[in-house]
Design a protein around this motif. Sequence first.
Motif, PDB file in Angstrom:
ATOM      1  N   CYS A   9       0.840  -1.194   0.000  1.00 38.79           N
ATOM      2  CA  CYS A   9       0.000   0.000   0.000  1.00 38.79           C
ATOM      3  C   CYS A   9       0.875   1.244   0.000  1.00 38.79           C
ATOM      4  CB  CYS A   9      -0.924  -0.025   1.216  1.00 38.79           C
ATOM      5  SG  CYS A   9      -1.681   1.543   1.656  1.00 38.79           S
ATOM      6  N   GLY A  10       1.971   1.218   0.780  1.00 40.31           N
ATOM      7  CA  GLY A  10       2.892   2.347   0.868  1.00 40.31           C
ATOM      8  C   GLY A  10       2.507   3.349   1.934  1.00 40.31           C
TER       9      GLY A  10
ATOM     10  N   ASP B 126     -11.576  -3.940   2.783  1.00 37.89           N
ATOM     11  CA  ASP B 126     -10.237  -4.210   2.261  1.00 37.89           C
ATOM     12  C   ASP B 126      -9.402  -2.928   2.344  1.00 37.89           C
ATOM     13  OD1 ASP B 126      -8.117  -5.497   0.960  1.00 37.89           O
ATOM     14  OD2 ASP B 126      -9.417  -6.382  -0.574  1.00 37.89           O
ATOM     15  N   LEU B 127      -8.157  -3.021   1.918  1.00 36.52           N
ATOM     16  CA  LEU B 127      -7.342  -1.830   1.689  1.00 36.52           C
ATOM     17  C   LEU B 127      -8.043  -0.959   0.650  1.00 36.52           C
ATOM     18  CD1 LEU B 127      -3.922  -3.675   1.320  1.00 36.52           C
ATOM     19  CD2 LEU B 127      -4.542  -2.179   3.212  1.00 36.52           C
ATOM     20  N   ASN B 128      -8.003   0.351   0.833  1.00 39.93           N
ATOM     21  CA  ASN B 128      -8.753   1.174  -0.123  1.00 39.93           C
ATOM     22  C   ASN B 128      -8.011   2.415  -0.595  1.00 39.93           C
ATOM     23  OD1 ASN B 128      -8.912   2.840   2.098  1.00 39.93           O
ATOM     24  ND2 ASN B 128     -11.146   2.831   2.249  1.00 39.93           N
ATOM     25  N   ASP B 129      -6.700   2.493  -0.368  1.00 40.62           N
ATOM     26  CA  ASP B 129      -5.925   3.643  -0.853  1.00 40.62           C
ATOM     27  C   ASP B 129      -4.566   3.140  -1.317  1.00 40.62           C
ATOM     28  OD1 ASP B 129      -4.288   5.942  -1.138  1.00 40.62           O
ATOM     29  OD2 ASP B 129      -5.589   7.065   0.212  1.00 40.62           O
ATOM     30  N   PHE B 130      -4.266   3.389  -2.597  1.00 41.47           N
ATOM     31  CA  PHE B 130      -3.035   2.851  -3.186  1.00 41.47           C
ATOM     32  C   PHE B 130      -2.202   3.940  -3.860  1.00 41.47           C
ATOM     33  CE2 PHE B 130      -5.996  -0.574  -2.708  1.00 41.47           C
ATOM     34  CZ  PHE B 130      -5.217  -1.667  -2.352  1.00 41.47           C
ATOM     35  N   ASP B 131      -2.425   5.194  -3.475  1.00 38.87           N
ATOM     36  CA  ASP B 131      -1.701   6.298  -4.110  1.00 38.87           C
ATOM     37  C   ASP B 131      -0.187   6.125  -4.019  1.00 38.87           C
ATOM     38  OD1 ASP B 131      -4.201   7.315  -4.474  1.00 38.87           O
ATOM     39  OD2 ASP B 131      -3.933   9.072  -3.203  1.00 38.87           O
ATOM     40  N   GLU B 132       0.288   5.626  -2.889  1.00 41.10           N
ATOM     41  CA  GLU B 132       1.735   5.503  -2.647  1.00 41.10           C
ATOM     42  C   GLU B 132       2.261   4.099  -2.944  1.00 41.10           C
ATOM     43  OE1 GLU B 132       3.123   8.223  -2.016  1.00 41.10           O
ATOM     44  OE2 GLU B 132       1.617   9.494  -1.062  1.00 41.10           O
ATOM     45  N   SER B 133       1.438   3.259  -3.523  1.00 39.55           N
ATOM     46  CA  SER B 133       1.775   1.838  -3.680  1.00 39.55           C
ATOM     47  C   SER B 133       2.995   1.620  -4.565  1.00 39.55           C
ATOM     48  CB  SER B 133       0.573   1.081  -4.242  1.00 39.55           C
ATOM     49  OG  SER B 133       0.187   1.630  -5.485  1.00 39.55           O
TER      50      SER B 133
ATOM     51  N   GLU C 277      -6.082  12.707  -9.599  1.00 36.34           N
ATOM     52  CA  GLU C 277      -4.785  12.689 -10.277  1.00 36.34           C
ATOM     53  C   GLU C 277      -3.821  11.789  -9.520  1.00 36.34           C
ATOM     54  OE1 GLU C 277      -1.420  15.651 -12.215  1.00 36.34           O
ATOM     55  OE2 GLU C 277      -2.822  16.454 -10.734  1.00 36.34           O
ATOM     56  N   ALA C 278      -3.031  11.031 -10.263  1.00 32.44           N
ATOM     57  CA  ALA C 278      -2.021  10.157  -9.673  1.00 32.44           C
ATOM     58  C   ALA C 278      -0.657  10.819  -9.750  1.00 32.44           C
ATOM     59  CB  ALA C 278      -1.984   8.813 -10.407  1.00 32.44           C
ATOM     60  N   LEU C 279       0.037  10.874  -8.621  1.00 33.71           N
ATOM     61  CA  LEU C 279       1.371  11.458  -8.535  1.00 33.71           C
ATOM     62  C   LEU C 279       2.379  10.360  -8.186  1.00 33.71           C
ATOM     63  CD1 LEU C 279       0.483  14.688  -6.533  1.00 33.71           C
ATOM     64  CD2 LEU C 279       0.726  14.433  -9.009  1.00 33.71           C
TER      65      LEU C 279
ATOM     66  N   ARG D 124       0.259   2.573 -12.625  1.00 33.91           N
ATOM     67  CA  ARG D 124       0.884   1.931 -11.457  1.00 33.91           C
ATOM     68  C   ARG D 124      -0.147   1.692 -10.354  1.00 33.91           C
ATOM     69  NH1 ARG D 124       2.076   4.436  -6.797  1.00 33.91           N
ATOM     70  NH2 ARG D 124       1.986   6.486  -7.781  1.00 33.91           N
ATOM     71  N   VAL D 125      -0.859   2.741  -9.988  1.00 35.33           N
ATOM     72  CA  VAL D 125      -1.804   2.640  -8.879  1.00 35.33           C
ATOM     73  C   VAL D 125      -2.890   1.617  -9.174  1.00 35.33           C
ATOM     74  CG1 VAL D 125      -3.498   3.894  -7.496  1.00 35.33           C
ATOM     75  CG2 VAL D 125      -1.362   5.007  -8.148  1.00 35.33           C
ATOM     76  N   VAL D 126      -3.471   1.691 -10.355  1.00 38.13           N
ATOM     77  CA  VAL D 126      -4.579   0.794 -10.700  1.00 38.13           C
ATOM     78  C   VAL D 126      -4.096  -0.655 -10.813  1.00 38.13           C
ATOM     79  CG1 VAL D 126      -6.239   0.204 -12.514  1.00 38.13           C
ATOM     80  CG2 VAL D 126      -5.990   2.576 -11.758  1.00 38.13           C
ATOM     81  N   ALA D 127      -2.927  -0.869 -11.427  1.00 39.08           N
ATOM     82  CA  ALA D 127      -2.411  -2.231 -11.570  1.00 39.08           C
ATOM     83  C   ALA D 127      -2.150  -2.875 -10.213  1.00 39.08           C
ATOM     84  CB  ALA D 127      -1.131  -2.223 -12.406  1.00 39.08           C
TER      85      ALA D 127
END
Length: 399
Positions: free
Chosen positions: A61-62, A82-89, A255-257, A278-281
């Motif tokens: 998750c990061g 479940d886990l629900n935030d993957f911005d930093e993954s 937006e994904a950073l 990256r985030v979605v995969a």
Amino acid sequence: MIDVVQEILAFNAGRDPDRLGLKYRNMRASPFGFLRGTCHLFYRSLPVDALFDEAPPVWSCGDLHLQNFGSYKGDNRLVYFDLNDFDESLLAPASLDLVRFLCSVLVAAPDLGVGRKEARAMGRAFLDAYLASLVSGRASWVERDTADGLVRSLLAGLNGRLRPAFLDGRTTLKGKRRCLRLDNGKALPVTESQRERVSALIAGFATQHADPDFFEVLDVARRIAGNGSLGVDRYVILVRGKGSPEGNELLDLKEALPSSVLPRVATAQPVWRAEAERVVAIQRRMQAVPMAFLEPLRFRKRSYMLRGLQPSEDRVNLEVARSGEGAVAGVLASMGSVVASAQLRSSGRDGSAIADTLIGYARESRRKDLLDAAQACAVQLRQDWKTYSEAYDDGAFEP
């Protein structure tokens, strides 16, 4: 030595000032709010240690903490926890997520209504469940029929929630046409150029679907949600769905950073065409079932994640005074199983450790080392929060 104030100002430069002000206020409110808003600073302060550098690589998750678990509707229309935030993954040593989560429990102790001793015991409940699930070698999932305790109560309540009631909380109805509410602290108005840009992006996405009319944009607003990402380009979008007014759908576009964890990680990463990919995969690899409408989108040189709107209030109440210490510890145990299952589910993909390696890691891990590392991080974080708070009170973070 890290200059806490300058690090925070530099990291957040260029963000939407309306929502950035909310983020800074939330960070001032408590050490836990500060932890949520400073993932980049947490990893900059993390010591170089074998505990972090020798753990097997896993999809992570990061930004693992107490508030990055929750319910969501999957693309099969069932509700999961479940886990629900993957911005930093990213791909990272398994121990990084563990120590950040354990640190969040220790730092959030006052918010939970427990002392440090009780918080450490809750951290052990999380670790015990995590390690036991890894040793089993089997990825599981949490939905209404497999959940228990407070998580089961949450999912059972959401399962019976009707779409009109959900829409009524986020929109106003004018005749047979809905528009987004801007008076509930969850959204802000957009400019005409923002509305046109978002509408064009969704219109292009809609052409890829059998029913493009489903994604006809009815209204757009800037979304207020989370903490660490406040100020990032993010919108709530009302679309036609299966028909107005009761069949409308709400979407979340963000937006994904780049992951702020990446500078701390030496593990080689796959080459992604865009940050949203990256985030979605990674999210699709780690979650039991993907979120509804989850897709990466690109607009010129910027990439966005689209998904069904997940209400931020759909979380388990972790206040001990309300739920009871045993029940809260049970939720943390469920979170531990969720993390282990996500790592097992995504094992052996693009450099992540295989299940046998993870099983061996679980059998050899020392709970005390992980808890002690989290305690050291909590001490550092409280010191950084104090520095931040003094600067905030002196006006250093005013727009």
